[in-house]
Design a protein around this motif. Structure first.
Motif, PDB file in Angstrom:
ATOM      1  N   SER A   7     -12.194  -0.687  -3.796  1.00  0.00           N
ATOM      2  CA  SER A   7     -11.280  -1.247  -4.782  1.00  0.00           C
ATOM      3  C   SER A   7      -9.813  -1.085  -4.376  1.00  0.00           C
ATOM      4  O   SER A   7      -8.930  -1.365  -5.161  1.00  0.00           O
ATOM      5  CB  SER A   7     -11.515  -0.593  -6.145  1.00  0.00           C
ATOM      6  OG  SER A   7     -11.245   0.788  -6.064  1.00  0.00           O
ATOM      7  N   ALA A   8      -9.566  -0.618  -3.165  1.00  0.00           N
ATOM      8  CA  ALA A   8      -8.191  -0.357  -2.747  1.00  0.00           C
ATOM      9  C   ALA A   8      -7.315  -1.593  -2.849  1.00  0.00           C
ATOM     10  O   ALA A   8      -6.143  -1.501  -3.166  1.00  0.00           O
ATOM     11  CB  ALA A   8      -8.158   0.188  -1.317  1.00  0.00           C
ATOM     12  N   GLY A   9      -7.882  -2.758  -2.593  1.00  0.00           N
ATOM     13  CA  GLY A   9      -7.095  -3.981  -2.636  1.00  0.00           C
ATOM     14  C   GLY A   9      -6.596  -4.340  -4.014  1.00  0.00           C
ATOM     15  O   GLY A   9      -5.661  -5.110  -4.156  1.00  0.00           O
ATOM     16  N   ASP A  10      -7.223  -3.801  -5.052  1.00  0.00           N
ATOM     17  CA  ASP A  10      -6.806  -4.100  -6.416  1.00  0.00           C
ATOM     18  C   ASP A  10      -5.936  -3.001  -7.009  1.00  0.00           C
ATOM     19  O   ASP A  10      -5.608  -3.038  -8.181  1.00  0.00           O
ATOM     20  CB  ASP A  10      -8.039  -4.308  -7.310  1.00  0.00           C
ATOM     21  CG  ASP A  10      -8.826  -5.537  -6.889  1.00  0.00           C
ATOM     22  OD1 ASP A  10      -8.210  -6.495  -6.398  1.00  0.00           O
ATOM     23  OD2 ASP A  10     -10.047  -5.512  -7.039  1.00  0.00           O
ATOM     24  N   LYS A  11      -5.586  -2.035  -6.183  1.00  0.00           N
ATOM     25  CA  LYS A  11      -4.761  -0.923  -6.636  1.00  0.00           C
ATOM     26  C   LYS A  11      -3.445  -0.959  -5.874  1.00  0.00           C
ATOM     27  O   LYS A  11      -3.421  -1.172  -4.669  1.00  0.00           O
ATOM     28  CB  LYS A  11      -5.482   0.398  -6.371  1.00  0.00           C
ATOM     29  CG  LYS A  11      -4.727   1.616  -6.868  1.00  0.00           C
ATOM     30  CD  LYS A  11      -5.468   2.891  -6.561  1.00  0.00           C
ATOM     31  CE  LYS A  11      -6.664   2.982  -7.487  1.00  0.00           C
ATOM     32  NZ  LYS A  11      -7.379   4.246  -7.405  1.00  0.00           N
ATOM     33  N   ILE A  12      -2.374  -0.747  -6.586  1.00  0.00           N
ATOM     34  CA  ILE A  12      -1.061  -0.654  -5.960  1.00  0.00           C
ATOM     35  C   ILE A  12      -0.957   0.728  -5.320  1.00  0.00           C
ATOM     36  O   ILE A  12      -1.227   1.743  -5.956  1.00  0.00           O
ATOM     37  CB  ILE A  12       0.054  -0.833  -7.006  1.00  0.00           C
ATOM     38  CG1 ILE A  12      -0.056  -2.203  -7.669  1.00  0.00           C
ATOM     39  CG2 ILE A  12       1.421  -0.622  -6.353  1.00  0.00           C
ATOM     40  CD1 ILE A  12       0.766  -2.335  -8.934  1.00  0.00           C
ATOM     41  N   PRO A  55      -4.081  -1.337   6.609  1.00  0.00           N
ATOM     42  CA  PRO A  55      -4.372  -2.775   6.711  1.00  0.00           C
ATOM     43  C   PRO A  55      -5.270  -3.316   5.583  1.00  0.00           C
ATOM     44  O   PRO A  55      -5.292  -4.524   5.343  1.00  0.00           O
ATOM     45  CB  PRO A  55      -5.085  -2.900   8.062  1.00  0.00           C
ATOM     46  CG  PRO A  55      -4.599  -1.724   8.851  1.00  0.00           C
ATOM     47  CD  PRO A  55      -4.448  -0.620   7.833  1.00  0.00           C
ATOM     48  N   GLN A  56      -5.984  -2.425   4.870  1.00  0.00           N
ATOM     49  CA  GLN A  56      -6.836  -2.865   3.767  1.00  0.00           C
ATOM     50  C   GLN A  56      -6.105  -2.893   2.427  1.00  0.00           C
ATOM     51  O   GLN A  56      -6.644  -3.406   1.448  1.00  0.00           O
ATOM     52  CB  GLN A  56      -8.071  -1.950   3.635  1.00  0.00           C
ATOM     53  CG  GLN A  56      -9.152  -2.220   4.662  1.00  0.00           C
ATOM     54  CD  GLN A  56      -8.794  -1.673   6.027  1.00  0.00           C
ATOM     55  OE1 GLN A  56      -8.431  -0.517   6.170  1.00  0.00           O
ATOM     56  NE2 GLN A  56      -8.891  -2.510   7.053  1.00  0.00           N
ATOM     57  N   GLU A  57      -4.905  -2.359   2.369  1.00  0.00           N
ATOM     58  CA  GLU A  57      -4.137  -2.374   1.122  1.00  0.00           C
ATOM     59  C   GLU A  57      -3.629  -3.796   0.882  1.00  0.00           C
ATOM     60  O   GLU A  57      -3.378  -4.538   1.828  1.00  0.00           O
ATOM     61  CB  GLU A  57      -2.945  -1.417   1.201  1.00  0.00           C
ATOM     62  CG  GLU A  57      -3.286   0.018   1.508  1.00  0.00           C
ATOM     63  CD  GLU A  57      -3.962   0.770   0.359  1.00  0.00           C
ATOM     64  OE1 GLU A  57      -4.147   0.192  -0.744  1.00  0.00           O
ATOM     65  OE2 GLU A  57      -4.315   1.926   0.573  1.00  0.00           O
ATOM     66  N   SER A  58      -3.466  -4.144  -0.386  1.00  0.00           N
ATOM     67  CA  SER A  58      -2.889  -5.458  -0.655  1.00  0.00           C
ATOM     68  C   SER A  58      -1.429  -5.354  -1.080  1.00  0.00           C
ATOM     69  O   SER A  58      -0.637  -6.241  -0.791  1.00  0.00           O
ATOM     70  CB  SER A  58      -3.709  -6.217  -1.694  1.00  0.00           C
ATOM     71  OG  SER A  58      -3.694  -5.539  -2.921  1.00  0.00           O
ATOM     72  N   LEU A  59      -1.059  -4.259  -1.758  1.00  0.00           N
ATOM     73  CA  LEU A  59       0.320  -4.098  -2.214  1.00  0.00           C
ATOM     74  C   LEU A  59       0.737  -2.640  -2.046  1.00  0.00           C
ATOM     75  O   LEU A  59       0.098  -1.742  -2.601  1.00  0.00           O
ATOM     76  CB  LEU A  59       0.459  -4.520  -3.681  1.00  0.00           C
ATOM     77  CG  LEU A  59       1.851  -4.432  -4.288  1.00  0.00           C
ATOM     78  CD1 LEU A  59       2.871  -5.256  -3.498  1.00  0.00           C
ATOM     79  CD2 LEU A  59       1.812  -4.896  -5.747  1.00  0.00           C
ATOM     80  N   VAL A  60       1.814  -2.436  -1.286  1.00  0.00           N
ATOM     81  CA  VAL A  60       2.292  -1.089  -0.984  1.00  0.00           C
ATOM     82  C   VAL A  60       3.785  -1.005  -1.281  1.00  0.00           C
ATOM     83  O   VAL A  60       4.562  -1.860  -0.857  1.00  0.00           O
ATOM     84  CB  VAL A  60       2.058  -0.737   0.510  1.00  0.00           C
ATOM     85  CG1 VAL A  60       2.659   0.621   0.849  1.00  0.00           C
ATOM     86  CG2 VAL A  60       0.579  -0.779   0.843  1.00  0.00           C
ATOM     87  N   PHE A  61       4.148   0.045  -2.009  1.00  0.00           N
ATOM     88  CA  PHE A  61       5.555   0.382  -2.193  1.00  0.00           C
ATOM     89  C   PHE A  61       5.786   1.693  -1.461  1.00  0.00           C
ATOM     90  O   PHE A  61       5.057   2.666  -1.657  1.00  0.00           O
ATOM     91  CB  PHE A  61       5.904   0.524  -3.679  1.00  0.00           C
ATOM     92  CG  PHE A  61       5.795  -0.780  -4.407  1.00  0.00           C
ATOM     93  CD1 PHE A  61       6.692  -1.803  -4.176  1.00  0.00           C
ATOM     94  CD2 PHE A  61       4.776  -0.987  -5.319  1.00  0.00           C
ATOM     95  CE1 PHE A  61       6.575  -3.028  -4.831  1.00  0.00           C
ATOM     96  CE2 PHE A  61       4.648  -2.195  -5.985  1.00  0.00           C
ATOM     97  CZ  PHE A  61       5.552  -3.213  -5.736  1.00  0.00           C
TER      98      PHE A  61
END
Length: 163
Positions: A7-12, A55-61
C-alpha cells in the motif's frame, strides 16, 4: 510482499534529514497537518528508511536541513550519496523538498537544493518548487504545509484515508 509495502503507493511518505532536530520537528508538523485532513501519510528518518523502496513511492515530501557549509545532515548522507551515484529510476515518484538552512552561510539550504536536483535528475516529478526556510530566524514551516495542503486538495484524493 508485506501489506505495508503493497500500500506504499497510496501513502504519502515524509522523509527527513536533520542534524539538530528542526527538520524532524517540521516533518512531524507536516504529518500532523496532513493526518488532521485525513490523508494517509508516514514520517521516516532517512537513516531508518529503506532507500530501495523509494522508486515504489508515489508521493514523497522531503524535509532536509543543511549542516555546516552545505553538507547534508549525518542521517541523510547515505541517501544523498545513493541518489547521486546510483541514479535510481524515480519516474513514478512525485515529490517536493523543503530545505532548511542558515542564510549566514554561502551555501544556504544546499542539502535541500542537492536533494531536489538529484531526485529530479532520477526522473521524479517535482510538484512544488523547492521551498527554503531560514531556520536561524525561526521561520515557520506553515507556508510549506499550506502549499502541500493546497496541492493535495486539488490532486491528492487517492491519499485520503478510507474508513
Amino acid at each position: 510482499m508485506s501489506s505495508e509495502y503493497a500500500s506504499a503507493g497510496d501513502k504519502i511518505r515524509i522523509l527527513f534529514g536533520s542534524e539538530t532536530g528542526t527538520a524532524e520537528e517540521f516533518a512531524f508538523d507536516l504529518e500532523n497537518s496532513l493526518q488532521s485532513s485525513d490523508y494517509s501519510c508516514e514520517v521516516a528518518d532517512l537513516d531508518d528508511y529503506d532507500r530501495t523502496q523509494l522508486p515504489q513511492e508515489s508521493l514523497v515530501f522531503l524535509v532536509i536541513s543543511t549542516y555546516g557549509n552545505g553538507e547534508p545532515p549525518y542521517n541523510a548522507e547515505d541517501m544523498h550519496a545513493w541518489l547521486e551515484s546510483q541514479e535510481p529510476d524515480l519516474s513514478s515518484v512525485s515529490f517536493a523538498v523543503c530545505g532548511l538552512g542558515d542564510t549566514g552561510y554561502p551555501a544556504f539550504a544546499q542539502a535541500g537544493k542537492d536533494f531536489d536536483q538529484f531526485i529530479a535528475d532520477c526522473g521524479a516529478e517535482r510538484i512544488l518548487p523547492r521551498f527554503e526556510i531560514d531556520a536561524c530566524f525561526d521561520e515557520s514551516v506553515e507556508p510549506f504545509i499550506e502549499l502541500v495542503q493546497n496541492w493535495l486538495s486539488e490532486n491528492g484524493a487517492q491519499y485520503k484515508k478510507t474508513v
